[in-house]
Write a protein that holds these residues in place. Sequence first.
Motif, PDB file in Angstrom:
ATOM      1  N   GLY A 194      65.419  33.095  22.185  1.00 20.19           N
ATOM      2  CA  GLY A 194      65.316  33.642  20.839  1.00 20.19           C
ATOM      3  C   GLY A 194      66.376  34.685  20.570  1.00 20.19           C
ATOM      4  O   GLY A 194      67.409  34.744  21.245  1.00 20.19           O
ATOM      5  N   VAL A 195      66.106  35.518  19.576  1.00 19.94           N
ATOM      6  CA  VAL A 195      67.047  36.576  19.215  1.00 19.94           C
ATOM      7  C   VAL A 195      66.672  37.855  19.958  1.00 19.94           C
ATOM      8  O   VAL A 195      65.600  37.964  20.549  1.00 19.94           O
ATOM      9  CB  VAL A 195      67.069  36.812  17.695  1.00 19.94           C
ATOM     10  CG1 VAL A 195      67.499  35.559  16.967  1.00 19.94           C
ATOM     11  CG2 VAL A 195      65.718  37.296  17.187  1.00 19.94           C
ATOM     12  N   ALA A 196      67.577  38.818  19.912  1.00 19.49           N
ATOM     13  CA  ALA A 196      67.362  40.086  20.619  1.00 19.49           C
ATOM     14  C   ALA A 196      68.121  41.189  19.910  1.00 19.49           C
ATOM     15  O   ALA A 196      69.055  40.937  19.144  1.00 19.49           O
ATOM     16  CB  ALA A 196      67.823  39.972  22.076  1.00 19.49           C
ATOM     17  N   GLY A 197      67.720  42.416  20.188  1.00 21.71           N
ATOM     18  CA  GLY A 197      68.455  43.572  19.691  1.00 21.71           C
ATOM     19  C   GLY A 197      69.574  43.913  20.650  1.00 21.71           C
ATOM     20  O   GLY A 197      69.400  43.892  21.870  1.00 21.71           O
ATOM     21  N   GLY A 198      70.727  44.218  20.127  1.00 19.37           N
ATOM     22  CA  GLY A 198      71.856  44.563  20.978  1.00 19.37           C
ATOM     23  C   GLY A 198      71.752  45.974  21.518  1.00 19.37           C
ATOM     24  O   GLY A 198      71.390  46.902  20.799  1.00 19.37           O
ATOM     25  N   LEU A 199      72.069  46.131  22.801  1.00 15.74           N
ATOM     26  CA  LEU A 199      72.166  47.457  23.419  1.00 15.74           C
ATOM     27  C   LEU A 199      73.603  47.762  23.834  1.00 15.74           C
ATOM     28  O   LEU A 199      74.038  48.905  23.795  1.00 15.74           O
ATOM     29  CB  LEU A 199      71.237  47.546  24.635  1.00 15.74           C
ATOM     30  CG  LEU A 199      69.740  47.344  24.391  1.00 15.74           C
ATOM     31  CD1 LEU A 199      68.965  47.510  25.697  1.00 15.74           C
ATOM     32  CD2 LEU A 199      69.203  48.288  23.326  1.00 15.74           C
ATOM     33  N   ASP A 200      74.307  46.729  24.251  1.00 18.92           N
ATOM     34  CA  ASP A 200      75.724  46.866  24.606  1.00 18.92           C
ATOM     35  C   ASP A 200      76.518  46.957  23.295  1.00 18.92           C
ATOM     36  O   ASP A 200      76.501  46.022  22.499  1.00 18.92           O
ATOM     37  CB  ASP A 200      76.162  45.641  25.411  1.00 18.92           C
ATOM     38  CG  ASP A 200      77.628  45.710  25.830  1.00 18.92           C
ATOM     39  OD1 ASP A 200      78.392  46.520  25.264  1.00 18.92           O
ATOM     40  OD2 ASP A 200      78.014  44.916  26.711  1.00 18.92           O
TER      41      ASP A 200
END
Length: 250
Positions: free
Chosen positions: A65-71
């Motif tokens: 699925g989708v995810a929030g970016g941390l990098d």
Amino acid sequence: MGDETSADRPIDPRPVLVVTGLVQEARIAAGPGMMVICSSSDPKQLRSLLTVFDPTSIRGVVSFGVAGGLDPSLKAGDIVVATEVTAGNARWLSGLSLREEHIARAALKKRRVVRGVLAGAEEVVVAQARKAALRMKTGAAAVDMESHIAAAYAAQYGLPFAALRVISDPAHRTLPSLAKDAIKPNGDIDLPMILRGVARNPAVLRGLVSTGIEFNRALRSLRGARDLLLSGLLAAEHFLENEAMAAAEA
């Protein structure tokens, strides 16, 4: 006779369990060989779904699925292939190890693929500052609310595990709270709620538009990444076999 090789063994007919958070992700993942469940972005609901699921009926688990970016270097639409998943003090290795030709093929279609750690969260990580703090604490490339639960389930029953996530909201993006609250119990988006929220506070419209553009970009990339699921899970199965052999020889 010599030892049976992996190529000699019959193909396991059982489906792959694909764990998703949103109905859009579930629709993309659905197809032959896939058994898909959708948590509606609710970790408690996902755990409940898994407690009544028969682990012997599947041959592996994939978080997709989708995810929030941390990098901060990752943009909406970039694909993160998990090397491991972390939540709190727990860590689970992922067996998804794409060959260079898979990554090159994705690059030809203008999709960036990186390997990295996924952080698990029990709620949506909305603020840019919280994303930065989680990045500093875990070193993770992205964060989602399903991968750590799927990984723990796979580990509990000795199943191969893999995770593939696409960046939806990059590290610099603070999600509008309205976008977070507008997820229905079935995982779909509550458009009337969004429209009512915009009517009450027109200032949120700009942030919602930007979020929507990035979300749609992520979904397009996710559709293109679907063909990596089965090839990635095969790698996960070999990873699990090698780990078992190493433990037996130790």
